[in-house]
Design an enzyme around this catalytic site. Structure first.
Site, PDB file in Angstrom:
ATOM      1  N   GLY A   1       0.585  -1.207  -0.198  1.00  0.00           N
ATOM      2  CA  GLY A   1       0.091   0.028   0.047  1.00  0.00           C
ATOM      3  C   GLY A   1       0.745   1.278   0.002  1.00  0.00           C
ATOM      4  O   GLY A   1       2.014   1.391  -0.868  1.00  0.00           O
TER       5      GLY A   1
ATOM      6  N   ASP B   1       6.545  -4.136  15.243  1.00  0.00           N
ATOM      7  CA  ASP B   1       5.166  -4.144  15.957  1.00  0.00           C
ATOM      8  C   ASP B   1       5.182  -2.910  16.347  1.00  0.00           C
ATOM      9  O   ASP B   1       5.695  -2.553  17.372  1.00  0.00           O
ATOM     10  CB  ASP B   1       5.037  -5.116  16.757  1.00  0.00           C
ATOM     11  CG  ASP B   1       3.318  -5.202  17.235  1.00  0.00           C
ATOM     12  OD1 ASP B   1       2.874  -4.037  16.896  1.00  0.00           O
ATOM     13  OD2 ASP B   1       3.090  -6.113  17.789  1.00  0.00           O
TER      14      ASP B   1
ATOM     15  N   TYR C   1     -11.449   4.082  13.720  1.00  0.00           N
ATOM     16  CA  TYR C   1     -10.242   4.481  12.756  1.00  0.00           C
ATOM     17  C   TYR C   1     -10.171   6.045  12.603  1.00  0.00           C
ATOM     18  O   TYR C   1      -9.321   6.429  12.905  1.00  0.00           O
ATOM     19  CB  TYR C   1     -10.759   3.879  11.544  1.00  0.00           C
ATOM     20  CG  TYR C   1      -9.726   4.387  10.226  1.00  0.00           C
ATOM     21  CD1 TYR C   1      -8.650   3.524  10.054  1.00  0.00           C
ATOM     22  CD2 TYR C   1     -10.020   5.434   9.464  1.00  0.00           C
ATOM     23  CE1 TYR C   1      -7.699   3.840   9.019  1.00  0.00           C
ATOM     24  CE2 TYR C   1      -9.120   5.952   8.430  1.00  0.00           C
ATOM     25  CZ  TYR C   1      -8.248   5.067   8.166  1.00  0.00           C
ATOM     26  OH  TYR C   1      -7.060   5.356   7.115  1.00  0.00           O
TER      27      TYR C   1
ATOM     28  N   LYS D   1      -7.120   8.454  13.750  1.00  0.00           N
ATOM     29  CA  LYS D   1      -6.278   9.533  12.823  1.00  0.00           C
ATOM     30  C   LYS D   1      -6.446  10.641  13.052  1.00  0.00           C
ATOM     31  O   LYS D   1      -5.852  11.829  12.911  1.00  0.00           O
ATOM     32  CB  LYS D   1      -7.168   9.169  11.334  1.00  0.00           C
ATOM     33  CG  LYS D   1      -6.841   7.635  10.756  1.00  0.00           C
ATOM     34  CD  LYS D   1      -5.180   7.643  10.283  1.00  0.00           C
ATOM     35  CE  LYS D   1      -4.871   6.450   9.759  1.00  0.00           C
ATOM     36  NZ  LYS D   1      -3.501   6.308   9.443  1.00  0.00           N
TER      37      LYS D   1
ATOM     38  N   ILE E   1      -8.116   7.038  -2.100  1.00  0.00           N
ATOM     39  CA  ILE E   1      -6.975   6.418  -2.611  1.00  0.00           C
ATOM     40  C   ILE E   1      -7.146   4.939  -2.705  1.00  0.00           C
ATOM     41  O   ILE E   1      -7.464   4.090  -1.884  1.00  0.00           O
ATOM     42  CB  ILE E   1      -5.612   6.816  -1.784  1.00  0.00           C
ATOM     43  CG1 ILE E   1      -5.739   8.136  -1.600  1.00  0.00           C
ATOM     44  CG2 ILE E   1      -4.400   6.150  -2.355  1.00  0.00           C
ATOM     45  CD1 ILE E   1      -5.280   9.131  -2.551  1.00  0.00           C
TER      46      ILE E   1
ATOM     47  N   THR F   1      -5.787   1.427  -2.260  1.00  0.00           N
ATOM     48  CA  THR F   1      -4.591   0.982  -1.592  1.00  0.00           C
ATOM     49  C   THR F   1      -5.007  -0.886  -1.541  1.00  0.00           C
ATOM     50  O   THR F   1      -5.826  -1.020  -2.277  1.00  0.00           O
ATOM     51  CB  THR F   1      -4.521   1.224   0.128  1.00  0.00           C
ATOM     52  OG1 THR F   1      -5.899   0.677   0.613  1.00  0.00           O
ATOM     53  CG2 THR F   1      -4.535   2.741  -0.047  1.00  0.00           C
TER      54      THR F   1
END
Length: 263
Positions: free
Chosen positions: A20, A63, A155, A159, A190, A192
């Site tokens: 990605g 990680d 998410y 972000k 986008i 990915t």
């Protein structure tokens, strides 16, 4: 790659670089002369990506949720390369869930990877960058930090944290005179690994190297994001810090068109 290269001689770490946006970014930095540490929790994927990029890249397992992993990575970078000029905090994942359906485990996982991962990356990269007199940190946020995507609550929260954290880190570095710039890139719409690509290879190639704007509703590509990251990583953006750069073909300016965020 140009003879000099826009980031020639610089050393970069890119997280989530097995695929990605991370892979596209690692490739673009390498093309412009950087030595790139390709990091990912996916060990075979990281090695395959580094092999694809070539001798200027090496794979490291990371990680981003583990502070020990970050400390070990920075020690390895300093030992092998002697410096760190560019950090791209890109690693992420997306699990759907509204405020009612999202589980606490899913909320914690996504914030651990994207919010805590960015925190740990910046925290452990800054001392090495500061000792050498500066560097550039690019954090990948999302248009989900600007709009209300109800289906991806965790998410969006993560972000949003990245967006705010970037500004706090940038001002801290200015206050301490570290010479470290910190900016956020907010992709949206986008292609990915989360989205299928229906274009032919020839169509993709033409689109990647075209100067024409994309039509309304079109998806961008990972390379579009990588080009912005390259600019922010390079000395060309020396006067740019605490900024946020939206890459979405004006989707956020068209509220009637609500599209899924991307990582």
């Amino acid at each position: 790659m140009s003879i000099e290269g826009r980031v020639a001689g610089l050393v970069a770490v890119v997280t989530g670089a097995a695929s990605g946006l991370g892979l596209a970014t690692a490739m673009r930095l390498s093309e412009e002369g950087a030595t790139v540490f390709v990091t990912d929790i996916d060990a075979p994927g990281a090695r395959a990506a580094a092999d694809m990029i070539g001798p200027s890249a090496q794979a490291r397992i990371l990680d981003v949720r583990r502070e020990d992993d970050w400390a070990g990575l920075m020690s390895a970078v300093e030992s092998v390369a002697g410096r760190l000029d560019i950090l791209v905090n890109n690693a992420g994942l997306l699990r759907a869930g509204t405020i009612e359906s999202c589980t606490l485990d899913d909320f914690r996982l996504q914030n651990a990877v994207m919010s805590e991962g960015v925190f740990l990356g910046c925290k452990h990269a800054m001392p090495l960058m500061a000792r050498q007199g500066g560097g550039s940190i690019v954090n990948i946020s999302s248009t989900a930090a600007l709009q209300g995507f109800s289906a991806v609550l965790a998410y969006s929260a993560a972000k949003g944290a990245v967006r705010s954290m970037t500004k706090a880190i940038a001002t801290h570095c200015l206050e301490r005179n570290y010479g470290i710039r910190c900016n956020a890139v907010l992709p949206g719409h986008i292609h990915t690994n989360l989205h299928g690509e229906t274009a032919t290879p020839e169509q993709v190639e033409r689109r990647e190297h075209s100067w024409k704007p994309l039509p309304n509703g079109a998806f961008g590509s990972a390379r579009d994001v990588a080009e912005m990251v390259l600019y922010l990583a390079s000395p060309e953006s020396r006067y740019v810090t605490a900024g946020e750069f939206v890459i979405d073909n004006a989707v956020t300016m068209m509220p009637a068109r609500i599209s899924a965020p991307t990582i």
